[in-house]
Design a protein around this motif. Structure first.
Motif, PDB file in Angstrom:
ATOM      1  N   LYS A 105      26.516  82.470  38.751  1.00  0.00           N
ATOM      2  CA  LYS A 105      26.188  81.206  38.440  1.00  0.00           C
ATOM      3  C   LYS A 105      25.282  80.260  39.083  1.00  0.00           C
ATOM      4  O   LYS A 105      24.859  80.665  40.418  1.00  0.00           O
ATOM      5  N   ASN A 106      25.047  79.107  38.558  1.00  0.00           N
ATOM      6  CA  ASN A 106      24.259  78.230  39.176  1.00  0.00           C
ATOM      7  C   ASN A 106      25.180  77.500  40.201  1.00  0.00           C
ATOM      8  O   ASN A 106      26.465  77.619  40.092  1.00  0.00           O
ATOM      9  N   TRP A 140      13.964  78.868  41.658  1.00  0.00           N
ATOM     10  CA  TRP A 140      15.065  78.174  41.336  1.00  0.00           C
ATOM     11  C   TRP A 140      14.929  76.798  40.920  1.00  0.00           C
ATOM     12  O   TRP A 140      13.807  76.307  41.608  1.00  0.00           O
ATOM     13  N   LYS A 141      15.529  75.905  39.938  1.00  0.00           N
ATOM     14  CA  LYS A 141      15.306  74.806  39.727  1.00  0.00           C
ATOM     15  C   LYS A 141      16.356  73.851  40.330  1.00  0.00           C
ATOM     16  O   LYS A 141      17.613  74.203  40.377  1.00  0.00           O
ATOM     17  N   MET A 161      22.078  70.225  41.830  1.00  0.00           N
ATOM     18  CA  MET A 161      22.417  71.307  41.021  1.00  0.00           C
ATOM     19  C   MET A 161      21.293  72.142  41.029  1.00  0.00           C
ATOM     20  O   MET A 161      19.934  71.751  41.075  1.00  0.00           O
ATOM     21  N   LYS A 163      19.599  75.581  39.811  1.00  0.00           N
ATOM     22  CA  LYS A 163      19.818  76.447  38.831  1.00  0.00           C
ATOM     23  C   LYS A 163      18.600  77.775  38.892  1.00  0.00           C
ATOM     24  O   LYS A 163      17.700  77.677  39.214  1.00  0.00           O
ATOM     25  N   GLU A 204      28.796  76.247  39.352  1.00  0.00           N
ATOM     26  CA  GLU A 204      29.035  75.638  38.351  1.00  0.00           C
ATOM     27  C   GLU A 204      30.100  76.096  37.500  1.00  0.00           C
ATOM     28  O   GLU A 204      30.349  77.317  37.050  1.00  0.00           O
ATOM     29  N   GLU A 206      31.984  76.449  33.971  1.00  0.00           N
ATOM     30  CA  GLU A 206      32.074  76.398  32.492  1.00  0.00           C
ATOM     31  C   GLU A 206      33.407  75.966  31.829  1.00  0.00           C
ATOM     32  O   GLU A 206      34.324  75.882  32.442  1.00  0.00           O
ATOM     33  N   SER A 267      30.001  67.676  35.207  1.00  0.00           N
ATOM     34  CA  SER A 267      29.930  68.974  35.836  1.00  0.00           C
ATOM     35  C   SER A 267      30.171  69.100  37.307  1.00  0.00           C
ATOM     36  O   SER A 267      30.866  69.966  37.727  1.00  0.00           O
TER      37      SER A 267
END
Length: 351
Positions: A105-106, A140-141, A161, A163, A204, A206, A267
């Motif tokens: 996961k992020n 990664w972002k 965050m 990602k 993160e 879901e 989130s």
């Protein structure tokens, strides 16, 4: 081990057959879930094929031992394949360690200046920069969700965050108290000070992982400049959401759109509630916590950054590296690798 591997191989081929069924192919959620399961098993299946191949070659070589002309070649083959088999077996043992379901996961990361006033906030900023560079090295972002700047630089709080591929699998070890030892810019006498910043890393979450009722939320909208009030008409509206049952408060003011800020805040809220539930679960399973690299306790001192000696020490595994300058420029990989290796070793011993 072979029984487990045969069961995994059977399940892998079973999934492949299910994915070819017309009714399944039309169900996006089911295809996504099964594809992920197949992907998780793929490395084990490939390694098991290598394991069987090595065993077959050993058996073939042993059958040639009675042939005088081929005996020497057969002995060499047996030695070579036994070495290969040992390596493959070790790799399979690691692959068979139960995976953390959150590894792929992020993450949402929260960094706060703690003990040390302005210097702690400056250090929190340095940590954020370090993780930003590390994210770039891993392609990664990173997106800032909320930030509160320190009066002398850095951040009293910053949330972001991150990602990418398997972000949580690497950054999950970063939660805890980080300590810095250095001469602050504001120190005129040249004395070394000790300050701390805390880092929290949350996967993160879901929608299927946790359900939050709309009736349990208090949502406030205000201008991001901090003027306060209900600034719903501004193009730059900050959002604060309070989860009433747990009194968890999150804020997002990074986006220009109120709707986007609300999405980001939700989130973070889901991640924080999920993280709190996981913490409670871990508190109940004390032995499991002992076997982990670090207890996950947010107050646990996990690492010291000693600037005068250019040294970084991770206290959980007694690992030191005399490359603080490189680490602060995103060169975290040696520390992360050491943590993963130790975590795997402890899990293997626990089994």
């Amino acid at each position: 081990m072979e029984n487990r591997l045969e069961a995994i191989l059977k399940r892998y081929h079973e999934i492949e057959k299910i994915l070819m069924e017309p009714e399944v192919m039309q169900d996006f959620k089911k295809v996504s879930k099964l594809s992920k399961e197949r992907s998780d098993l793929e490395n084990i299946v490939k390694k098991y094929e290598e394991y069987k191949d090595a065993n077959e070659k050993i058996t073939e070589a042993k059958s040639l031992m009675n042939d005088i002309e081929l005996r020497e070649m057969a002995e060499m083959e047996i030695v070579e394949q036994n070495e290969r088999l040992t390596k493959i077996t070790n790799e399979l043992e690691i692959l068979l360690i139960p995976k953390d379901e959150n590894d792929g996961k992020n993450v949402i990361m929260e960094i706060r200046g703690a003990a040390g006033g302005d210097e702690a906030n400056i250090f929190a900023g340095d940590l954020f920069r370090m993780y930003t560079y590390y994210a770039e090295k891993n392609n990664w972002k990173i997106e800032v969700i909320n930030e509160i700047s320190g009066t002398s630089g850095g951040f009293s709080q910053v949330e972001c965050m991150i990602k990418g591929d398997n972000v949580y699998s690497k950054l999950k070890y970063e939660s805890g108290a980080h300590r810095v030892q250095r001469v602050p810019e504001t120190e005129s006498a040249g004395r070394v000070h000790t300050s701390t910043a805390t880092v929290v890393v949350m996967p993160e979450v879901e929608d299927v992982d946790i359900e939050i009722k709309e009736s349990d939320l208090k949502i406030d909208v205000y201008h991001s400049s901090g003027a306060g009030g209900q600034s719903v008409n501004t193009s730059n509206s900050a959002v604060r959401i309070t989860h009433l049952p747990t009194n968890t408060v999150v804020t997002c003011q990074n986006e220009r759109s109120q709707m986007k800020n609300k999405e980001q805040a939700m989130s973070i809220l889901k991640a924080k509630i999920y993280d709190n539930l996981e913490q409670q679960k871990n508190n109940e399973v004390t032995q499991e916590r002992k076997n982990k690299v670090g207890s996950g306790d947010r107050s646990e001192k996990i690492r010291t950054y000693n600037y005068p000696q250019n040294r970084v020490t991770d206290h959980r595994i007694n690992f030191s590296i005399m490359e603080l300058d490189r680490v602060m420029d995103g060169g975290l990989e040696p520390i992360i690798t050491a943590l993963i290796t130790e975590d795997q070793r402890r899990k293997l011993e626990g089994e």
